[in-house]
Write a protein that holds these residues in place. Structure first.
Motif, PDB file in Angstrom:
ATOM      1  N   LEU A  33     -10.805  -9.767  -6.721  1.00  0.00           N
ATOM      2  CA  LEU A  33     -10.130  -9.444  -5.457  1.00  0.00           C
ATOM      3  C   LEU A  33      -8.945 -10.370  -5.259  1.00  0.00           C
ATOM      4  N   SER A  34      -7.855  -9.805  -4.760  1.00  0.00           N
ATOM      5  CA  SER A  34      -6.678 -10.613  -4.419  1.00  0.00           C
ATOM      6  C   SER A  34      -6.154 -10.174  -3.059  1.00  0.00           C
ATOM      7  N   ALA A  35      -5.651 -11.135  -2.312  1.00  0.00           N
ATOM      8  CA  ALA A  35      -5.054 -10.862  -1.000  1.00  0.00           C
ATOM      9  C   ALA A  35      -3.722 -11.586  -0.921  1.00  0.00           C
ATOM     10  N   GLY A  36      -2.705 -10.897  -0.404  1.00  0.00           N
ATOM     11  CA  GLY A  36      -1.369 -11.471  -0.399  1.00  0.00           C
ATOM     12  C   GLY A  36      -0.733 -11.498   0.962  1.00  0.00           C
ATOM     13  N   GLY A  37       0.482 -12.022   0.982  1.00  0.00           N
ATOM     14  CA  GLY A  37       1.249 -12.088   2.210  1.00  0.00           C
ATOM     15  C   GLY A  37       1.735 -10.743   2.689  1.00  0.00           C
ATOM     16  N   ASP A  38       1.516  -9.694   1.896  1.00  0.00           N
ATOM     17  CA  ASP A  38       1.873  -8.349   2.329  1.00  0.00           C
ATOM     18  C   ASP A  38       0.751  -7.682   3.112  1.00  0.00           C
ATOM     19  N   ASN A  39      -0.287  -8.466   3.494  1.00  0.00           N
ATOM     20  CA  ASN A  39      -1.419  -8.001   4.306  1.00  0.00           C
ATOM     21  C   ASN A  39      -2.265  -6.960   3.581  1.00  0.00           C
ATOM     22  N   VAL A  40      -2.280  -7.003   2.279  1.00  0.00           N
ATOM     23  CA  VAL A  40      -2.984  -6.021   1.464  1.00  0.00           C
ATOM     24  C   VAL A  40      -4.048  -6.729   0.631  1.00  0.00           C
ATOM     25  N   ILE A  41      -5.227  -6.107   0.534  1.00  0.00           N
ATOM     26  CA  ILE A  41      -6.284  -6.557  -0.365  1.00  0.00           C
ATOM     27  C   ILE A  41      -6.362  -5.569  -1.525  1.00  0.00           C
TER      28      ILE A  41
END
Length: 571
Positions: A148-156
């Motif tokens: 799993l990855s989560a970014g500054g684009d508010n997407v998982i």
């Protein structure tokens, strides 16, 4: 005259101790990036630390036995073009680590058992799908190669590392920056916190929020959330006055009294034998009254114990929980009765279960975010604040006040980050129940948590079977809806890390790639599956271009022949 009884717990005397100077890792330039991650990851083989590096991001990987001063030319793991923000070891392969960076990419690395001669610059896989920096990584606890990855684009995004594909993409759930993401024990649910001050429980395969709580902590500073083994949610955050606080939430068993009583086949207000204290029950009404709220429920009977008076909800909780003493029994009631209680299946998750916390405690006033590290085998949570010089630890039980303070380990220097060793990497012969790797400005110092015992024998009560390195599911099985608990191993004879296992990445034919269920983010044309119509159009264009090239070649040949004739005529 009442006598105060000390709470019985085998972890009441747990104490922390820093390792000797020769067991530390010296001369490591720890990263100075302003990001609320631990900057450190450890497993039974290696210690990984994010470090300062010119011209991009890097981290160093050291064998655990390589203590002392680290050579300034020691090989690094480089490849990112911007600072590394988070790293995480694969729980099913001790030689595989993932890194996330400010350059919007995730890289998966294979670390050899031997010490490399030069920097490791080629990852075995690069994952590209985020449009902004990636700051959170978390491997699935039971499924192989699921990251799993989560970014500054508010997407998982949930990836299959074995193929490099996107399994799931959660685009429209979080309206702002994601602060933390945590799997539950079998990887069925996610607990996330966001800058919008909302705590969410998400079913990633359905792509929906199954429960949420706005302003679990009322402060604006980042909040963290983790699952406990009972299915509760433990959170750390800030109050409006910037005081740090911790909370325990129960999205599983907090049921309204009238709902619980209506689910009894023979509802009655007669309390069962024993009082609330003997049943270990503290209801939501009592929690509200303790926090200064008045309960609107009717008072049925008064008796001693935890509650000064039992309300209707107390009776329902006492009757149900007194017969079904654990959450699994309540969840396992599919129809009819369980043990003669006449209980029908209660709702497992609901939107209204987060109205009141099981426990809420204020800590102190500080700006550092509290990083929680949880040990499910002992149900102890350790709180490490960035910039603090101490580690507080609490035991979570089913007895009020539910979160019991144990002790504090204090040192002189503040911590820049912290690594937490999995249970299988501990020394069971010394009754070691936790080991931290505290990051200073220029070194990493192990801190050992120990339960004092006189016996040298294996302590069964301290070391129950713990999750091992073998996965319980494959990625496709998990995606299809299967769930499985972690594969447990015994630590009675100690733990020996398995030999080097190579991660094999299999690239599939792009024509066989199917889009993940649910809404998708916009991707480049090379990432999208091609339809039959698109293929036919491309083939026609290729055919037309080929004919045009052939015509041009014939024209060029004729012009060359004419040029040769003119040259011969002039001679």
């Amino acid at each position: 005259m009442s006598r105060r009884v000390v709470r019985q717990s085998k972890f009441r005397h747990v104490f922390g101790q820093a390792a000797k100077a020769d067991q530390a890792y010296e001369d490591i330039r720890v990263s100075k990036v302003t990001w609320d991650s631990s900057f450190c990851a450890v497993n039974p083989k290696f210690l990984a630390i994010i470090v300062e590096a010119g011209g991009g991001g890097a981290f160093i990987v050291l064998p655990l036995a390589k203590t002392g001063r680290v050579d300034k030319n020691y090989p690094l793991v480089t490849g990112h073009t911007a600072p590394v923000l988070d790293i995480d070891w694969c729980p099913h392969n001790d030689n595989v680590i993932a890194s996330a960076s400010d350059d919007t990419t995730i890289m998966v690395w294979q670390i050899p058992d031997y010490t490399p001669m030069r920097n490791i610059t080629e990852p075995i896989l690069t994952l590209e799908g985020h449009s902004k920096r990636v700051g959170i990584l978390s491997w699935h606890p039971t499924a192989r190669n699921v990251l799993l990855s989560a970014g500054g684009d508010n997407v998982i995004i949930i990836w299959n590392v074995g193929t490099g594909e996107v399994l799931l993409s959660l685009d429209d759930i979080h309206p702002d920056v994601i602060h933390s993401v945590c799997w539950n024990s079998n990887g069925r649910l996610l607990a996330t916190t966001c800058k919008d001050k909302t705590l969410r429980i998400i079913d990633p395969r359905k792509g929906q929020v199954v429960a949420e709580r706005f302003a679990a902590h009322e402060g604006m500073r980042p909040m963290r959330a983790i699952f406990t083994r009972q299915g509760h949610i433990f959170t750390t955050g800030f109050t409006r006055m910037s005081q740090r606080e911790l909370g325990l939430w129960d999205p599983v068993t907090q049921l309204d009294a009238w709902v619980l009583l209506r689910r009894l086949k023979k509802p009655t207000l007669a309390p069962p034998p024993g009082d609330a204290e003997s049943l270990g029950v503290v209801c939501g009404d009592c929690m509200r009254r303790r926090r200064g709220y008045r309960c609107g429920g009717p008072r049925v009977v008064s008796r001693g114990g935890v509650c000064s008076s039992l309300h209707q909800s107390c009776l329902g909780n006492a009757w149900a929980l007194g017969r079904a003493r654990n959450v699994k029994e309540l969840q396992g009631i599919h129809s009819g009765t369980a043990g003669g209680t006449g209980l029908v299946t209660p709702p497992v998750l609901g939107q209204n279960n987060f109205e009141e916390p099981v426990a809420l405690q204020e800590m102190d006033t500080s700006n550092g975010v509290l990083l929680p590290f949880y040990d499910p085998d002992s149900s102890i949570v350790y709180l490490c604040g960035k910039g603090d010089s101490s580690i507080r630890y609490f035991e979570i039980t089913e007895e009020p006040p539910f979160v019991h303070y144990l002790n504090t380990f204090s040192s002189k220097e503040p911590q820049r980050g912290m690594g937490f060793m999995p249970k299988r990497g501990l020394d069971v012969s010394k009754c070691e129940i936790a080991r931290f790797y505290k990051l200073h400005e220029r070194k990493c110092e192990p801190i050992i948590m120990t339960v004092p015992r006189k016996s040298d024998l294996f302590q069964d009560d301290l070391y129950p079977d713990t999750p091992g390195p073998e996965p319980a599911l494959e990625a496709d099985e998990w995606l299809s809806g299967q769930d499985a608990e972690p594969v447990l191993i015994s630590l009675r004879d100690g733990y020996m890390p398995p030999k080097h296992r190579e991660l094999r990445v299999t690239k599939r034919n792009i024509l066989d790639v199917r889009p993940p269920p649910g809404p998708r983010r916009s991707q480049s044309a090379s990432d999208a599956p091609l339809s039959q119509h698109t293929l036919e159009t491309l083939l026609e264009e290729i055919k037309a271009l080929r004919e045009q090239v052939q015509a041009q070649e014939q024209r060029i040949t004729s012009l060359e022949n004419m040029l040769c004739e003119l040259v011969d005529g002039t001679d």
